[in-house]
Design a protein around this motif. Structure first.
Motif, PDB file in Angstrom:
ATOM      1  N   MET A 118       0.964  -1.223  -0.078  1.00  0.00           N
ATOM      2  CA  MET A 118       0.014  -0.309   0.038  1.00  0.00           C
ATOM      3  C   MET A 118       0.874   1.422   0.059  1.00  0.00           C
ATOM      4  O   MET A 118       0.634   2.381  -0.545  1.00  0.00           O
ATOM      5  N   THR A 119       1.831   1.286   0.946  1.00  0.00           N
ATOM      6  CA  THR A 119       2.751   2.261   1.012  1.00  0.00           C
ATOM      7  C   THR A 119       3.415   2.866  -0.641  1.00  0.00           C
ATOM      8  O   THR A 119       3.713   3.927  -1.057  1.00  0.00           O
ATOM      9  N   THR A 120       3.795   1.564  -1.350  1.00  0.00           N
ATOM     10  CA  THR A 120       4.452   1.670  -2.547  1.00  0.00           C
ATOM     11  C   THR A 120       3.307   2.329  -3.660  1.00  0.00           C
ATOM     12  O   THR A 120       3.601   3.302  -4.238  1.00  0.00           O
ATOM     13  N   LEU A 142     -13.868   3.024   1.394  1.00  0.00           N
ATOM     14  CA  LEU A 142     -13.621   2.480   2.968  1.00  0.00           C
ATOM     15  C   LEU A 142     -13.667   3.565   3.823  1.00  0.00           C
ATOM     16  O   LEU A 142     -13.299   3.417   5.288  1.00  0.00           O
ATOM     17  N   GLN A 143     -13.736   4.878   3.247  1.00  0.00           N
ATOM     18  CA  GLN A 143     -13.712   6.058   4.192  1.00  0.00           C
ATOM     19  C   GLN A 143     -12.481   6.157   5.277  1.00  0.00           C
ATOM     20  O   GLN A 143     -12.756   6.129   6.309  1.00  0.00           O
ATOM     21  N   CYS A 144     -11.503   6.004   4.440  1.00  0.00           N
ATOM     22  CA  CYS A 144     -10.132   6.076   4.969  1.00  0.00           C
ATOM     23  C   CYS A 144      -9.013   7.063   4.497  1.00  0.00           C
ATOM     24  O   CYS A 144      -9.451   7.758   3.496  1.00  0.00           O
ATOM     25  N   CYS A 145      -8.142   7.322   5.136  1.00  0.00           N
ATOM     26  CA  CYS A 145      -6.985   8.277   4.652  1.00  0.00           C
ATOM     27  C   CYS A 145      -5.737   7.931   4.901  1.00  0.00           C
ATOM     28  O   CYS A 145      -5.301   7.763   6.280  1.00  0.00           O
ATOM     29  N   GLY A 146      -4.701   7.715   4.052  1.00  0.00           N
ATOM     30  CA  GLY A 146      -3.379   7.293   4.255  1.00  0.00           C
ATOM     31  C   GLY A 146      -3.379   5.639   4.524  1.00  0.00           C
ATOM     32  O   GLY A 146      -4.198   5.085   4.547  1.00  0.00           O
ATOM     33  N   VAL A 147      -2.082   5.372   4.746  1.00  0.00           N
ATOM     34  CA  VAL A 147      -1.939   4.077   5.144  1.00  0.00           C
ATOM     35  C   VAL A 147      -2.269   3.846   6.648  1.00  0.00           C
ATOM     36  O   VAL A 147      -3.014   2.800   6.810  1.00  0.00           O
ATOM     37  N   SER A 148      -1.597   4.360   7.712  1.00  0.00           N
ATOM     38  CA  SER A 148      -1.804   3.936   8.851  1.00  0.00           C
ATOM     39  C   SER A 148      -2.757   5.189   9.547  1.00  0.00           C
ATOM     40  O   SER A 148      -3.729   4.687  10.138  1.00  0.00           O
ATOM     41  N   ASN A 149      -2.623   6.513   9.080  1.00  0.00           N
ATOM     42  CA  ASN A 149      -3.592   7.376   9.385  1.00  0.00           C
ATOM     43  C   ASN A 149      -3.296   8.488   8.325  1.00  0.00           C
ATOM     44  O   ASN A 149      -2.564   8.382   7.459  1.00  0.00           O
ATOM     45  N   TYR A 150      -4.242   9.502   8.502  1.00  0.00           N
ATOM     46  CA  TYR A 150      -4.124  10.693   7.439  1.00  0.00           C
ATOM     47  C   TYR A 150      -2.974  11.532   7.313  1.00  0.00           C
ATOM     48  O   TYR A 150      -2.552  12.006   6.455  1.00  0.00           O
TER      49      TYR A 150
END
Length: 242
Positions: A118-120, A142-150
């Motif tokens: 995902m980071t790549t 999925l209503q998310c942002c960034g890999v670990s968090n925004y």
């Protein structure tokens, strides 16, 4: 009729019904693909795009035939037919067991492989390339942002090249949100890794439960064929409707 024979025939007829249902579903999918291709035939110069649909329909026909053989062989207690039906059930049962094993192994490896991949992809985000469309779809669905968090976006090339903002797909409401990380109340702050992991594990879990259920039915089907075959060897034929 003997209770064991009645139960065995009922199980085998139920399995035959499953084959028919699966065949009908596959036939519908194949016909839908062919219909879709026909609608866009002007854009498709290569007619080989129909091959997958044809294969699906052929498999559907095969499933219908197996279901018919299973049903007729069960009612007539045909050794040859039941033998063929048993082979088909054994092959499918083995495939389902293999799928269960692979599924459990895959579920155990989801967590370790997601973060790096995902980071790549996130690092390649520029708002236009295929990776960007994948990230936007992931974050919006999925209503998310960034890999670990925004805050992960602050270390991405996109952030520094777009006035220190995150993509609008991180926003809860794109009409009022500007993508500024100093306004976290307008963003989906939870990371996508944990959300995607939950989603994949949920989908995998449902799939494994379905496979397990069908495998159990197939197992009882194998036993049922053996029961009827052993009864037939004693020439003690009983009609199912007796």
């Amino acid at each position: 009729m003997d209770c064991g024979i009645f139960t065995s025939k009922t199980v085998l007829l139920f399995i035959s019904l499953i084959f028919w249902a699966a065949g009908a579903a596959l036939a519908f999918v194949g016909a839908s693909v062919i219909k879709s291709v026909d609608h866009f035939e002007n854009f498709l110069a290569d007619k080989y795009t129909l091959i997958p649909a044809v294969i699906i329909i052929c498999v559907a026909v095969l499933m219908f035939i197996i279901g018919i053989v299973g049903c007729c062989s069960t009612l007539r207690e045909s050794k040859l037919g039941l033998g063929f039906f048993l082979i088909c059930i054994l092959i499918i049962f083995a495939a389902e067991v293999a799928a269960l094993v692979c599924g459990f192994i895959y579920m155990g490896r989801i967590n370790g492989s997601l973060e790096k991949s995902m980071t790549t992809v996130f690092e390649k985000y520029d708002g236009q390339n295929p990776e960007s469309r994948t990230v936007d779809l992931l974050q919006s669905q999925l209503q998310c942002c960034g890999v670990s968090n925004y805050t992960d976006w602050t270390s991405m090339p996109w952030y520094s090249s777009h006035n220190n903002t995150v993509p609008l797909s991180c926003c809860k409401n794109t009409t009022t949100c500007t993508g500024r990380p100093d306004q976290p109340d307008q963003l989906n702050t939870q990371g996508c890794e944990i959300q995607l992991e939950k989603f994949l594990q949920s989908v995998s879990g449902y799939a494994l439960l379905v496979i397990l259920g069908f495998a159990i039915v197939k197992f009882f089907g194998i036993i049922s064929v053996c029961v009827i075959t052993c009864r037939s060897r004693r020439n003690d034929y009983e009609q199912f409707y007796a």
